[in-house]
Design a protein around this motif. Sequence first.
Motif, PDB file in Angstrom:
ATOM      1  N   PRO A 184       0.815  -1.214   0.000  1.00  0.00           N
ATOM      2  CA  PRO A 184       0.000   0.000   0.000  1.00  0.00           C
ATOM      3  C   PRO A 184       0.849   1.264   0.000  1.00  0.00           C
ATOM      4  CG  PRO A 184      -0.910  -1.597   1.528  1.00  0.00           C
ATOM      5  CD  PRO A 184       0.420  -2.139   1.081  1.00  0.00           C
ATOM      6  N   SER A 185       0.394   2.261  -0.749  1.00  0.00           N
ATOM      7  CA  SER A 185       1.052   3.570  -0.924  1.00  0.00           C
ATOM      8  C   SER A 185       2.258   3.508  -1.850  1.00  0.00           C
ATOM      9  CB  SER A 185       1.469   4.180   0.421  1.00  0.00           C
ATOM     10  OG  SER A 185       0.342   4.360   1.264  1.00  0.00           O
ATOM     11  N   LYS A 186       2.573   2.334  -2.390  1.00  0.00           N
ATOM     12  CA  LYS A 186       3.670   2.201  -3.340  1.00  0.00           C
ATOM     13  C   LYS A 186       3.072   1.875  -4.703  1.00  0.00           C
ATOM     14  CE  LYS A 186       8.075  -0.147  -4.160  1.00  0.00           C
ATOM     15  NZ  LYS A 186       9.034  -1.168  -3.641  1.00  0.00           N
ATOM     16  N   PRO A 187       3.029   2.829  -5.628  1.00  0.00           N
ATOM     17  CA  PRO A 187       2.378   2.594  -6.921  1.00  0.00           C
ATOM     18  C   PRO A 187       2.984   1.427  -7.687  1.00  0.00           C
ATOM     19  CG  PRO A 187       2.826   4.932  -6.595  1.00  0.00           C
ATOM     20  CD  PRO A 187       3.540   4.199  -5.506  1.00  0.00           C
ATOM     21  N   ASP A 188       2.115   0.681  -8.362  1.00  0.00           N
ATOM     22  CA  ASP A 188       2.514  -0.403  -9.272  1.00  0.00           C
ATOM     23  C   ASP A 188       3.366  -1.461  -8.582  1.00  0.00           C
ATOM     24  OD1 ASP A 188       1.220   0.929 -11.436  1.00  0.00           O
ATOM     25  OD2 ASP A 188       2.957   2.251 -11.624  1.00  0.00           O
ATOM     26  N   SER A 189       3.073  -1.739  -7.317  1.00  0.00           N
ATOM     27  CA  SER A 189       3.814  -2.766  -6.577  1.00  0.00           C
ATOM     28  C   SER A 189       3.084  -4.104  -6.557  1.00  0.00           C
ATOM     29  CB  SER A 189       4.065  -2.304  -5.143  1.00  0.00           C
ATOM     30  OG  SER A 189       2.845  -2.067  -4.458  1.00  0.00           O
ATOM     31  N   ALA A 190       1.921  -4.180  -7.194  1.00  0.00           N
ATOM     32  CA  ALA A 190       1.139  -5.416  -7.176  1.00  0.00           C
ATOM     33  C   ALA A 190       1.844  -6.519  -7.948  1.00  0.00           C
ATOM     34  CB  ALA A 190      -0.245  -5.175  -7.767  1.00  0.00           C
ATOM     35  N   ARG A 191       1.806  -7.712  -7.397  1.00  0.00           N
ATOM     36  CA  ARG A 191       2.398  -8.856  -8.095  1.00  0.00           C
ATOM     37  C   ARG A 191       1.814 -10.160  -7.559  1.00  0.00           C
ATOM     38  NH1 ARG A 191       6.393  -7.128  -4.512  1.00  0.00           N
ATOM     39  NH2 ARG A 191       7.365  -8.736  -3.204  1.00  0.00           N
ATOM     40  N   LEU A 192       1.923 -11.205  -8.370  1.00  0.00           N
ATOM     41  CA  LEU A 192       1.522 -12.544  -7.954  1.00  0.00           C
ATOM     42  C   LEU A 192       2.721 -13.196  -7.289  1.00  0.00           C
ATOM     43  CD1 LEU A 192      -0.769 -14.719  -8.153  1.00  0.00           C
ATOM     44  CD2 LEU A 192       0.410 -15.561 -10.205  1.00  0.00           C
ATOM     45  N   GLN A 193       2.546 -13.624  -6.045  1.00  0.00           N
ATOM     46  CA  GLN A 193       3.689 -14.197  -5.335  1.00  0.00           C
ATOM     47  C   GLN A 193       3.237 -15.321  -4.418  1.00  0.00           C
ATOM     48  OE1 GLN A 193       5.047 -10.666  -3.052  1.00  0.00           O
ATOM     49  NE2 GLN A 193       4.416 -11.788  -1.214  1.00  0.00           N
ATOM     50  N   ASP A 194       4.213 -16.085  -3.932  1.00  0.00           N
ATOM     51  CA  ASP A 194       3.936 -17.136  -2.959  1.00  0.00           C
ATOM     52  C   ASP A 194       3.758 -16.520  -1.580  1.00  0.00           C
ATOM     53  OD1 ASP A 194       4.089 -19.560  -4.568  1.00  0.00           O
ATOM     54  OD2 ASP A 194       6.222 -19.087  -4.791  1.00  0.00           O
ATOM     55  N   VAL A 195       2.702 -16.933  -0.899  1.00  0.00           N
ATOM     56  CA  VAL A 195       2.442 -16.477   0.465  1.00  0.00           C
ATOM     57  C   VAL A 195       2.107 -17.700   1.312  1.00  0.00           C
ATOM     58  CG1 VAL A 195       1.593 -14.232  -0.322  1.00  0.00           C
ATOM     59  CG2 VAL A 195      -0.031 -16.100   0.071  1.00  0.00           C
ATOM     60  N   PRO A 207      -5.025 -15.681 -12.643  1.00  0.00           N
ATOM     61  CA  PRO A 207      -4.257 -14.925 -11.642  1.00  0.00           C
ATOM     62  C   PRO A 207      -2.932 -14.389 -12.171  1.00  0.00           C
ATOM     63  CG  PRO A 207      -5.194 -16.889 -10.649  1.00  0.00           C
ATOM     64  CD  PRO A 207      -5.472 -16.981 -12.117  1.00  0.00           C
ATOM     65  N   GLU A 208      -2.266 -15.155 -13.019  1.00  0.00           N
ATOM     66  CA  GLU A 208      -0.981 -14.684 -13.550  1.00  0.00           C
ATOM     67  C   GLU A 208      -1.145 -13.486 -14.498  1.00  0.00           C
ATOM     68  OE1 GLU A 208      -2.020 -18.600 -15.725  1.00  0.00           O
ATOM     69  OE2 GLU A 208      -2.144 -17.754 -13.691  1.00  0.00           O
ATOM     70  N   ASN A 209      -2.380 -13.256 -14.937  1.00  0.00           N
ATOM     71  CA  ASN A 209      -2.658 -12.105 -15.808  1.00  0.00           C
ATOM     72  C   ASN A 209      -3.451 -11.027 -15.073  1.00  0.00           C
ATOM     73  OD1 ASN A 209      -1.458 -13.466 -17.992  1.00  0.00           O
ATOM     74  ND2 ASN A 209      -3.387 -14.473 -18.510  1.00  0.00           N
ATOM     75  N   PHE A 210      -3.298 -10.970 -13.745  1.00  0.00           N
ATOM     76  CA  PHE A 210      -4.112 -10.041 -12.959  1.00  0.00           C
ATOM     77  C   PHE A 210      -3.907  -8.598 -13.383  1.00  0.00           C
ATOM     78  CE2 PHE A 210      -0.114  -9.761 -10.774  1.00  0.00           C
ATOM     79  CZ  PHE A 210      -0.053  -8.454 -10.319  1.00  0.00           C
ATOM     80  N   SER A 211      -2.688  -8.245 -13.825  1.00  0.00           N
ATOM     81  CA  SER A 211      -2.436  -6.858 -14.225  1.00  0.00           C
ATOM     82  C   SER A 211      -3.288  -6.481 -15.429  1.00  0.00           C
ATOM     83  CB  SER A 211      -0.949  -6.646 -14.543  1.00  0.00           C
ATOM     84  OG  SER A 211      -0.528  -7.514 -15.576  1.00  0.00           O
ATOM     85  N   ARG A 212      -3.578  -7.443 -16.296  1.00  0.00           N
ATOM     86  CA  ARG A 212      -4.443  -7.189 -17.441  1.00  0.00           C
ATOM     87  C   ARG A 212      -5.884  -6.941 -16.977  1.00  0.00           C
ATOM     88  NH1 ARG A 212      -4.127 -11.947 -21.450  1.00  0.00           N
ATOM     89  NH2 ARG A 212      -1.906 -11.467 -21.174  1.00  0.00           N
ATOM     90  N   ALA A 213      -6.282  -7.613 -15.896  1.00  0.00           N
ATOM     91  CA  ALA A 213      -7.621  -7.421 -15.362  1.00  0.00           C
ATOM     92  C   ALA A 213      -7.817  -6.008 -14.830  1.00  0.00           C
ATOM     93  CB  ALA A 213      -7.892  -8.436 -14.249  1.00  0.00           C
ATOM     94  N   LEU A 214      -6.745  -5.369 -14.407  1.00  0.00           N
ATOM     95  CA  LEU A 214      -6.818  -4.019 -13.861  1.00  0.00           C
ATOM     96  C   LEU A 214      -6.889  -2.946 -14.938  1.00  0.00           C
ATOM     97  CD1 LEU A 214      -4.165  -4.499 -11.054  1.00  0.00           C
ATOM     98  CD2 LEU A 214      -6.600  -4.067 -10.672  1.00  0.00           C
TER      99      LEU A 214
END
Length: 349
Positions: free
Chosen positions: A8-19, A326-333
């Motif tokens: 949060p508060s960091k632009p374009d930091s979204a990514r698919l990762q292991d949690v 999910p791997e194409n989530f950035s396209r969904a945005l």
Amino acid sequence: MKAVTVEPSKPDSARLQDVPEPDAGTGSVLVEAIAVGICGTDQEIVQGHYGWAPSGERHLILGHESLGRVLDPGPIGSLKEGDLVVGIVRRPDPVPCPNCAAGEWDMCRNGRYTERGIKEMHGFMSERWRIEPDFAMKIDQSLGLLGVLLEPTTVVTKAWEQVMAVGSRAFWEPWCVLVTGAGPIGLLAALLGKQHGFEVHVLDRATSGPKPDLVQSLGAGYHTGSVLELDFEPDIIIECTGDGRIVSDSIRAVKAGGVLGLTGVGGGEQMDGSFGADLATEAVLGNKVIVGCVNANKRHWYKASRALARADRSWLARLVTRREAPENFSRALEKESTDVKVVVQFADI
């Protein structure tokens, strides 16, 4: 497991990762994610304008428009393995304020509420998530993937409830409704308007694409242009754009004694000075009411689930115009001209 996260508060930091797998302390019900809807709030969080990570953590798992399948219902509650569920987004504040204590966390007075995928709680955009039984809404199995529309439906369910409650302050026989904006919220507001038995009109700037036909398929009228140029006077306006000009025009356009319900959050023309005074005069002399509506409590979730269950499935299916993995989530945005509701799909229904 995989999840879509953001700082949060960091632009374009979204990514698919292991949690890590979801902690059992966050809820006794274990759910397999099926789909998560994308809305403007998600885009604002990804752009760094909004959102808070859980206390002591750097990342926030995105997603508040959920749909999942119960893997393990846990030791309490009435859910069963295989049930389709949607997660309620907001949690009451810990004090709690008088409204949260009464179960109306959507009307929280001190702002200390938390929200899944938005404010200090991980969201639903992960392969699996956990939830408390009281915050898991079982949906009609026949809705299938369309159950992902429940959360936005709760928003307009509350808006309709508030508008009708305010209107009952005096003798009132509303008949004509205008919805401004034909995005998912606007279209669902129009659907509920038709279910209430009203004459419904929708105004949007789109002259092509799926929106005009979706509105007309509801038996509603579709319009473009200015609110002030319409040839009818609405008793009710449900405003779903947040555009300043449309809001101010709607104050003028709603019939005397009418109600303007605001659900959109946006920008545009500032209403201040003499211009604001003119609008205040319009509202006062016309006995007009302006009511803002956000979020929903459990009562609205139940009402919204019944509204979706009554709706025509083929019409609802046309609202979901795009599915992304999910791997194409950035396209969904990324908004496309033909989009209504875009979902990130984790599993088959």
